[in-house]
Every structure is written in structure tokens, then in C-alpha cells.
Design a protein around this motif. Structure first.
Motif, PDB file in Angstrom:
ATOM      1  N   GLN A   1     -13.582  11.083  -4.951  1.00 51.39           N
ATOM      2  CA  GLN A   1     -13.194  10.201  -6.048  1.00 51.39           C
ATOM      3  C   GLN A   1     -11.850   9.548  -5.711  1.00 51.39           C
ATOM      4  N   ILE A   2     -11.632   8.356  -6.253  1.00 51.19           N
ATOM      5  CA  ILE A   2     -10.353   7.670  -6.064  1.00 51.19           C
ATOM      6  C   ILE A   2      -9.275   8.452  -6.807  1.00 51.19           C
ATOM      7  N   VAL A   3      -8.141   8.671  -6.160  1.00 47.91           N
ATOM      8  CA  VAL A   3      -7.052   9.396  -6.821  1.00 47.91           C
ATOM      9  C   VAL A   3      -6.458   8.522  -7.927  1.00 47.91           C
ATOM     10  N   PRO A   4      -6.135   9.129  -9.059  1.00 48.54           N
ATOM     11  CA  PRO A   4      -5.500   8.374 -10.143  1.00 48.54           C
ATOM     12  C   PRO A   4      -4.015   8.170  -9.855  1.00 48.54           C
ATOM     13  N   GLY A   5      -3.393   7.227 -10.535  1.00 47.20           N
ATOM     14  CA  GLY A   5      -1.945   7.117 -10.442  1.00 47.20           C
ATOM     15  C   GLY A   5      -1.403   5.811  -9.900  1.00 47.20           C
ATOM     16  N   GLY A   6      -2.236   4.827  -9.682  1.00 51.14           N
ATOM     17  CA  GLY A   6      -1.733   3.523  -9.260  1.00 51.14           C
ATOM     18  C   GLY A   6      -1.402   3.429  -7.784  1.00 51.14           C
ATOM     19  N   ILE A   7      -0.617   2.413  -7.442  1.00 50.64           N
ATOM     20  CA  ILE A   7      -0.370   2.068  -6.041  1.00 50.64           C
ATOM     21  C   ILE A   7       0.332   3.185  -5.278  1.00 50.64           C
ATOM     22  N   GLU A   8       1.277   3.880  -5.890  1.00 47.79           N
ATOM     23  CA  GLU A   8       1.995   4.934  -5.167  1.00 47.79           C
ATOM     24  C   GLU A   8       1.058   6.079  -4.788  1.00 47.79           C
ATOM     25  N   ALA A   9       0.305   6.575  -5.742  1.00 50.17           N
ATOM     26  CA  ALA A   9      -0.621   7.682  -5.475  1.00 50.17           C
ATOM     27  C   ALA A   9      -1.709   7.253  -4.492  1.00 50.17           C
ATOM     28  N   GLN A  10      -2.208   6.034  -4.647  1.00 47.06           N
ATOM     29  CA  GLN A  10      -3.265   5.560  -3.756  1.00 47.06           C
ATOM     30  C   GLN A  10      -2.759   5.371  -2.329  1.00 47.06           C
ATOM     31  N   THR A  11      -1.557   4.861  -2.180  1.00 52.42           N
ATOM     32  CA  THR A  11      -0.997   4.677  -0.844  1.00 52.42           C
ATOM     33  C   THR A  11      -0.796   6.026  -0.155  1.00 52.42           C
ATOM     34  N   LYS A  12      -0.221   6.982  -0.871  1.00 51.25           N
ATOM     35  CA  LYS A  12       0.003   8.311  -0.290  1.00 51.25           C
ATOM     36  C   LYS A  12      -1.308   8.963   0.136  1.00 51.25           C
ATOM     37  N   GLN A  13      -2.360   8.858  -0.689  1.00 53.71           N
ATOM     38  CA  GLN A  13      -3.633   9.491  -0.345  1.00 53.71           C
ATOM     39  C   GLN A  13      -4.278   8.807   0.852  1.00 53.71           C
ATOM     40  N   ALA A  14      -4.265   7.487   0.875  1.00 53.42           N
ATOM     41  CA  ALA A  14      -4.856   6.774   2.013  1.00 53.42           C
ATOM     42  C   ALA A  14      -4.115   7.101   3.304  1.00 53.42           C
ATOM     43  N   LEU A  15      -2.798   7.213   3.256  1.00 55.76           N
ATOM     44  CA  LEU A  15      -2.026   7.589   4.437  1.00 55.76           C
ATOM     45  C   LEU A  15      -2.345   9.018   4.859  1.00 55.76           C
ATOM     46  N   ALA A  16      -2.514   9.912   3.897  1.00 56.66           N
ATOM     47  CA  ALA A  16      -2.905  11.294   4.230  1.00 56.66           C
ATOM     48  C   ALA A  16      -4.278  11.309   4.888  1.00 56.66           C
ATOM     49  N   ASN A  17      -5.189  10.479   4.405  1.00 55.37           N
ATOM     50  CA  ASN A  17      -6.524  10.400   5.003  1.00 55.37           C
ATOM     51  C   ASN A  17      -6.449   9.844   6.417  1.00 55.37           C
TER      52      ASN A  17
ATOM     53  N   THR B   1      -3.266  -1.970  10.398  1.00 55.28           N
ATOM     54  CA  THR B   1      -3.538  -3.100   9.529  1.00 55.28           C
ATOM     55  C   THR B   1      -3.616  -2.542   8.125  1.00 55.28           C
ATOM     56  N   VAL B   2      -2.806  -3.105   7.237  1.00 58.60           N
ATOM     57  CA  VAL B   2      -2.731  -2.653   5.854  1.00 58.60           C
ATOM     58  C   VAL B   2      -3.275  -3.761   4.969  1.00 58.60           C
ATOM     59  N   PHE B   3      -4.103  -3.354   4.013  1.00 58.77           N
ATOM     60  CA  PHE B   3      -4.683  -4.282   3.045  1.00 58.77           C
ATOM     61  C   PHE B   3      -4.227  -3.856   1.655  1.00 58.77           C
ATOM     62  N   VAL B   4      -3.675  -4.785   0.886  1.00 56.60           N
ATOM     63  CA  VAL B   4      -3.263  -4.500  -0.483  1.00 56.60           C
ATOM     64  C   VAL B   4      -3.931  -5.491  -1.428  1.00 56.60           C
ATOM     65  N   LYS B   5      -4.195  -5.023  -2.628  1.00 60.21           N
ATOM     66  CA  LYS B   5      -4.799  -5.913  -3.624  1.00 60.21           C
ATOM     67  C   LYS B   5      -3.768  -6.910  -4.141  1.00 60.21           C
ATOM     68  N   SER B   6      -2.484  -6.480  -4.200  1.00 56.44           N
ATOM     69  CA  SER B   6      -1.447  -7.369  -4.717  1.00 56.44           C
ATOM     70  C   SER B   6      -0.184  -7.270  -3.865  1.00 56.44           C
ATOM     71  N   MET B   7       0.299  -8.412  -3.436  1.00 57.23           N
ATOM     72  CA  MET B   7       1.545  -8.453  -2.680  1.00 57.23           C
ATOM     73  C   MET B   7       2.726  -8.045  -3.565  1.00 57.23           C
ATOM     74  N   ASP B   8       2.527  -7.996  -4.876  1.00 48.35           N
ATOM     75  CA  ASP B   8       3.562  -7.491  -5.777  1.00 48.35           C
ATOM     76  C   ASP B   8       3.881  -6.023  -5.481  1.00 48.35           C
ATOM     77  N   ASP B   9       2.954  -5.318  -4.825  1.00 48.61           N
ATOM     78  CA  ASP B   9       3.147  -3.911  -4.479  1.00 48.61           C
ATOM     79  C   ASP B   9       3.808  -3.728  -3.110  1.00 48.61           C
ATOM     80  N   PHE B  10       4.207  -4.823  -2.475  1.00 51.55           N
ATOM     81  CA  PHE B  10       4.739  -4.756  -1.103  1.00 51.55           C
ATOM     82  C   PHE B  10       5.901  -3.780  -0.975  1.00 51.55           C
TER      83      PHE B  10
ATOM     84  N   GLY C   1       7.941   1.015   1.424  1.00 51.73           N
ATOM     85  CA  GLY C   1       8.770   2.214   1.369  1.00 51.73           C
ATOM     86  C   GLY C   1       7.995   3.469   1.713  1.00 51.73           C
ATOM     87  N   LEU C   2       6.785   3.611   1.165  1.00 56.99           N
ATOM     88  CA  LEU C   2       5.950   4.784   1.454  1.00 56.99           C
ATOM     89  C   LEU C   2       5.496   4.779   2.905  1.00 56.99           C
TER      90      LEU C   2
END
Length: 132
Positions: free
Chosen positions: A47-63, A82-91, A96-97
Motif C-alpha cells: 500500500q502507498i504510505v500515508p503522509g504526503g511528499i515527505e513520507a512518500q519520498t522517504k519510503q521510495a528512497l528506502a525501496n 532520475t526523480v519524478f515528482v507530481k509537483s515542482m512545488d515539492d522540490f 533536502g531528503l
């Protein structure tokens, strides 16, 4: 129907989420490992981890780390991401992560905003690493 050429090895690890489509977690070609896009799936629940961009970035990096290390390589041997983000607002958050994750190691990188990612996640990362 194509078959995998003998010069390639299809790699996987149980420490990262299983592929959710017709692809491999990673492919070894010579001394290079090509890691498929890692999204923020919990490897135990798929399942997708809850918690927004920070939690999702950390989990994807752990994977990503689990796949890279599961192939016999190491994060310090990642040559390109190569990193893909839904919004450049999260850059800033993602950057940082990412910097924290890689530490002093600075692989080549592309980061792009995309309209949509698998399972509507906010972050995905793939890489190329070396292995002996």
C-alpha cells in the motif's frame, strides 16, 4: 515473443515491493544495475504510505536502497538517478531528503515534474549503479 538475452540478469529482492507490472525490479548488464522506478509502496502491505511528499519520498528512497543493496551494489555506487515528482512545488522538500539520503555521495541526477505517476503517488525514483 522476446526472451531475456543471456547477457542480462533479471534481479529482485523481497526487501522491496514486488514489481506491479510487466517489468523487473532491476536488470544487470555487465557491471551496471538498472533499477526500475521505485514508488512509496510499503513492501509488507503493498500500500502507498500515508503522509504526503515527505513520507512518500522517504519510503521510495528506502525501496531504492533495498533494491540496490539486494542486487549486490551499494548506494555509494549509484551513478545516475532520475526523480519524478507530481509537483515542482515539492522540490525543496524532495531535494533536502535526497541530499540527506545520499550524504556526501552526489550521483548525476535529473528531476522532472510529471502529470501523473503510478498509483497517483507524488514521488518516484530510478537509478543506474555499478556492481562488481
Amino acid at each position: 515473443m522476446a526472451t531475456t538475452h543471456s547477457s542480462l540478469s533479471l534481479l529482485s529482492t523481497d526487501l522491496a515491493p514486488a514489481a506491479i507490472g510487466p517489468y523487473s525490479q532491476a536488470v544487470k548488464a555487465g557491471n551496471l544495475i538498472f533499477v526500475s522506478g521505485c514508488i512509496p509502496l510499503d513492501p509488507k502491505t503493498m500500500q502507498i504510505v500515508p503522509g504526503g511528499i515527505e513520507a512518500q519520498t522517504k519510503q521510495a528512497l528506502a525501496n531504492l536502497k533495498a533494491v540496490v543493496e539486494g542486487t549486490g551494489s551499494a548506494i555509494g555506487k549509484v551513478a545516475k538517478t532520475t526523480v519524478f515528482v507530481k509537483s515542482m512545488d515539492d522540490f525543496a522538500t524532495v531535494n533536502g531528503l535526497y541530499a540527506e539520503f545520499f550524504g556526501a555521495h552526489k550521483p548525476a541526477r535529473s528531476l522532472v515534474e510529471v502529470a501523473r505517476l503510478p498509483k497517483d503517488v507524488l514521488f518516484e525514483i530510478e537509478c543506474i549503479a555499478t556492481v562488481e
